[in-house]
Each structure stands twice: as C-alpha cells, then as structure tokens.
Design an enzyme around this catalytic site. Structure first.
Site, PDB file in Angstrom:
ATOM      1  N   MET A   1      -1.496  39.639  18.266  1.00 43.98           N
ATOM      2  CA  MET A   1      -2.804  39.972  17.706  1.00 43.98           C
ATOM      3  C   MET A   1      -3.939  39.118  18.263  1.00 43.98           C
ATOM      4  SD  MET A   1      -1.813  42.505  16.122  1.00 43.98           S
ATOM      5  CE  MET A   1      -3.219  43.098  15.178  1.00 43.98           C
TER       6      MET A   1
ATOM      7  N   HIS B   1       0.860  50.222  22.193  1.00 51.20           N
ATOM      8  CA  HIS B   1      -0.223  50.504  21.249  1.00 51.20           C
ATOM      9  C   HIS B   1       0.160  51.731  20.422  1.00 51.20           C
ATOM     10  CE1 HIS B   1      -4.209  50.546  19.578  1.00 51.20           C
ATOM     11  NE2 HIS B   1      -4.289  51.836  19.840  1.00 51.20           N
TER      12      HIS B   1
ATOM     13  N   GLU C   1      -9.930  45.084  30.005  1.00 50.37           N
ATOM     14  CA  GLU C   1     -10.455  45.740  28.809  1.00 50.37           C
ATOM     15  C   GLU C   1      -9.323  46.024  27.818  1.00 50.37           C
ATOM     16  OE1 GLU C   1     -12.881  49.741  27.907  1.00 50.37           O
ATOM     17  OE2 GLU C   1     -12.847  49.117  30.005  1.00 50.37           O
TER      18      GLU C   1
ATOM     19  N   ARG D   1      -9.791  29.301  23.367  1.00 47.26           N
ATOM     20  CA  ARG D   1      -8.890  30.339  23.849  1.00 47.26           C
ATOM     21  C   ARG D   1      -8.275  30.002  25.212  1.00 47.26           C
ATOM     22  NH1 ARG D   1     -10.436  36.694  24.262  1.00 47.26           N
ATOM     23  NH2 ARG D   1     -12.011  35.967  25.728  1.00 47.26           N
TER      24      ARG D   1
ATOM     25  N   ASN E   1       1.683  46.267  27.345  1.00 48.92           N
ATOM     26  CA  ASN E   1       1.371  46.275  25.922  1.00 48.92           C
ATOM     27  C   ASN E   1       1.863  47.594  25.325  1.00 48.92           C
ATOM     28  OD1 ASN E   1       0.027  45.461  23.447  1.00 48.92           O
ATOM     29  ND2 ASN E   1      -1.620  46.890  23.958  1.00 48.92           N
TER      30      ASN E   1
ATOM     31  N   LEU F   1      -6.580  38.667  24.964  1.00 46.87           N
ATOM     32  CA  LEU F   1      -6.289  37.802  26.109  1.00 46.87           C
ATOM     33  C   LEU F   1      -7.416  37.888  27.131  1.00 46.87           C
ATOM     34  CD1 LEU F   1      -2.528  38.712  26.283  1.00 46.87           C
ATOM     35  CD2 LEU F   1      -3.477  36.472  25.687  1.00 46.87           C
TER      36      LEU F   1
ATOM     37  N   ASP G   1      -6.712  47.647  25.407  1.00 49.32           N
ATOM     38  CA  ASP G   1      -6.064  48.949  25.237  1.00 49.32           C
ATOM     39  C   ASP G   1      -6.543  49.978  26.269  1.00 49.32           C
ATOM     40  OD1 ASP G   1      -4.740  47.913  23.019  1.00 49.32           O
ATOM     41  OD2 ASP G   1      -6.226  48.652  21.591  1.00 49.32           O
TER      42      ASP G   1
ATOM     43  N   GLY H   1       7.846  41.720  14.238  1.00 48.41           N
ATOM     44  CA  GLY H   1       8.665  41.716  15.454  1.00 48.41           C
ATOM     45  C   GLY H   1       9.658  42.842  15.581  1.00 48.41           C
TER      46      GLY H   1
ATOM     47  N   GLU I   1       7.968  54.064  18.943  1.00 44.16           N
ATOM     48  CA  GLU I   1       7.700  52.831  19.698  1.00 44.16           C
ATOM     49  C   GLU I   1       8.999  52.123  20.047  1.00 44.16           C
ATOM     50  OE1 GLU I   1       4.830  50.012  18.106  1.00 44.16           O
ATOM     51  OE2 GLU I   1       3.818  51.612  17.025  1.00 44.16           O
TER      52      GLU I   1
HETATM   53  C1  GRF Z   1       3.262  47.910  16.411  1.00 41.60           C
HETATM   54  O1  GRF Z   1       2.801  49.067  15.780  1.00 41.60           O
HETATM   55  C2  GRF Z   1       2.545  47.735  17.715  1.00 41.60           C
HETATM   56  O2  GRF Z   1       2.277  48.917  18.372  1.00 41.60           O
HETATM   57  C3  GRF Z   1       1.282  47.117  17.238  1.00 41.60           C
HETATM   58  O3  GRF Z   1       1.687  46.191  16.265  1.00 41.60           O
HETATM   59  C4  GRF Z   1       2.864  46.658  15.652  1.00 41.60           C
HETATM   60  C5  GRF Z   1       3.890  45.581  15.776  1.00 41.60           C
HETATM   61  O4  GRF Z   1       4.922  45.742  14.876  1.00 41.60           O
HETATM   62  N1  GRF Z   1       0.496  46.632  18.308  1.00 41.60           N
HETATM   63  P1  GRF Z   1       6.114  44.709  14.904  1.00 41.60           P
HETATM   64  O5  GRF Z   1       5.567  43.342  14.566  1.00 41.60           O
HETATM   65  O6  GRF Z   1       6.719  44.721  16.274  1.00 41.60           O
HETATM   66  O7  GRF Z   1       7.084  45.176  13.873  1.00 41.60           O
END
Ligand code: GRF
Length: 228
Positions: A97, A116, A150, A71, A114, A100, A152, A15, A181
């Site tokens: 993870m 990525h 689709e 799901r 999202n 959806l 990503d 997180g 990020e």
């Molecule tokens: C990040 O690298 C995000 O881009 C990817 O999963 C990771 C999440 O990290 N999809 P965190 O759990 O927020 O630390």
C-alpha cells in the site's frame, strides 16, 4: 535446489495474493522459482508470517520520517533488504500500500509487477471493486501489469473477468475478484519466470507454451485471458 529464480514479494496486509504464489511454488505450478523474501511496511502484517511459514525471509521495513530521508530512504532500505536476500529476479507488489517513486521503479525496470483488483485502465486506486460496483459496470476483474512511473498504468500482462451479480455488494464482488487474482497473479509470475513475456511498447506478448487450464479449478463464470 538448482538454478531456481528468486522472487521478492512486497505486501502490506493479509497476504492472500502472496499465499497464492507460495502455494503455486509448493504445488509445482510454478516450477522455476521460489519466494526468497517477503517485505512489509507493517510489522504485524500476516503476509510476513505466511512468508516465514513457507521458509522465506520475512522483513519489516518501516516507513522513514521525512527528516530522516522519507520515502527515498525507505525505498533504499527495501532495496537493501532485497539485495541482501540475493538472487532476486522478480519483484511482485501484492497488496503493497505504498506508492513507489522512480528511484525504486527504475531499479527493477521490467521485473517489477503489480496486481490490481479491477480491469485497468478503469478503476485505478485503492478500491477497484467498490468503484466498479458504484459505477454500475456489469463485468469486473483483475489485472497484472508491469509497473511504470504512473500508478496502476503500466503495460498489462494478464486480465481475468467476472460477472457483477445484481445483488452484489462491494465485499461479495471483491471476494469473487480475489479468487481470480489467486490464479492470475501466480500464473503471471510463472510466465515471467519461464521468460515468456515480451514487452513491445505497451503491448505484452505471451509466448506459447504450457497452460494452467485443466491444472486449476476454474473460478465459476470467469473469463480467462490467452496465455493463462
Ligand atoms: C488484493 O485485492 C490486491 O489486488 C490489492 O490488495 C489486495 C491484497 O489482498 N492490491 P491480500 O493482502 O493479498 O490478501
């Protein structure tokens, strides 16, 4: 707190991306919204504690066995939790993870984003940094995007780039991307909540306004997008 917009964050793990949003709300970098609810598919996800500590609702929504609806039922449970939290304008996938289905994606059309850890459309999937390193690219980075059917593949909102160092291993590169990020994601949330993002087919336009340059410490060597 009057008229703040509501954010829901879905996260499966540690997180830290969620934390970057919580911190931006606390510091006032995100001035127009607040995190109302954090949802995780894992009961022990540190993301839930981070949400709780911030004062947000934190809900574990367990995957559902196929015989009990699978799901689709799980997604209905997540949507029910978001609805119950109330006043959610934006749903953020921050290391969530689970794939959806259109059921969920269509329910939050144009308000589901999202993050990525790669420069999309390259290196989709679960290990963007590792795949980029193994491919031999010299520049890597992260992407925020609206979520489409689709994986990503939805319209890009912001991207940030970092250099790949000759001695990088997967974790060193992933850490450098993650630092970026933690700025690109909350800024994307901020732009959304300020109503500055407009979709024109695949193109997302960012309307002029304030900037975070000068308000956050730049990640060394990083390249930032217009709109940041
Ligand atoms: C990040 O690298 C995000 O881009 C990817 O999963 C990771 C999440 O990290 N999809 P965190 O759990 O927020 O630390």
């Amino acid at each position: 707190m009057v008229d703040k917009k509501g954010i829901a964050v879905l996260a499966s793990g540690r997180g830290s991306d969620l934390q970057s949003i919580l911190d931006a709300v606390s510091s006032g970098l995100i001035a127009t919204g607040e995190v109302r609810i954090v949802v995780s598919d894992r009961p022990d996800a540190p993301a839930l504690d981070r949400g709780r500590r911030h004062g947000a609702e934190a809900v574990h929504v367990a995957p559902v066995a196929k015989a009990e609806g699978g799901r689709a039922q799980n997604e209905r449970d997540v949507m029910a939790a978001i609805d119950a939290a109330g006043g959610v304008d934006l749903v953020v996938l921050a290391g969530y993870m689970r794939l959806l289905s259109p059921l969920f994606v269509d329910a939050y059309h144009d308000r589901l984003i999202n993050i990525h850890p790669a420069l999309l459309p390259a290196f989709k999937g679960v290990d963007g940094p590792g795949d980029a390193l193994r491919y031999g690219v010299k520049v890597a980075g992260c992407t925020t995007h609206f979520v489409d059917h689709e994986m990503d593949a939805g319209p890009v909102i912001l991207q940030g780039a970092v250099l790949v160092h000759p001695d990088d291993d997967r974790d060193a590169l992933a850490a450098r991307i993650l630092a970026l990020e933690h700025q690109i994601l909350p800024r994307t949330v901020d732009l959304f909540l300020q109503d500055r993002l407009t979709r024109d087919g695949r193109l997302v336009r960012v309307a002029d306004g304030d900037t975070w340059h000068g308000r956050v410490d730049p990640v060394p060597e990083a390249l930032y997008p217009y709109g940041f």
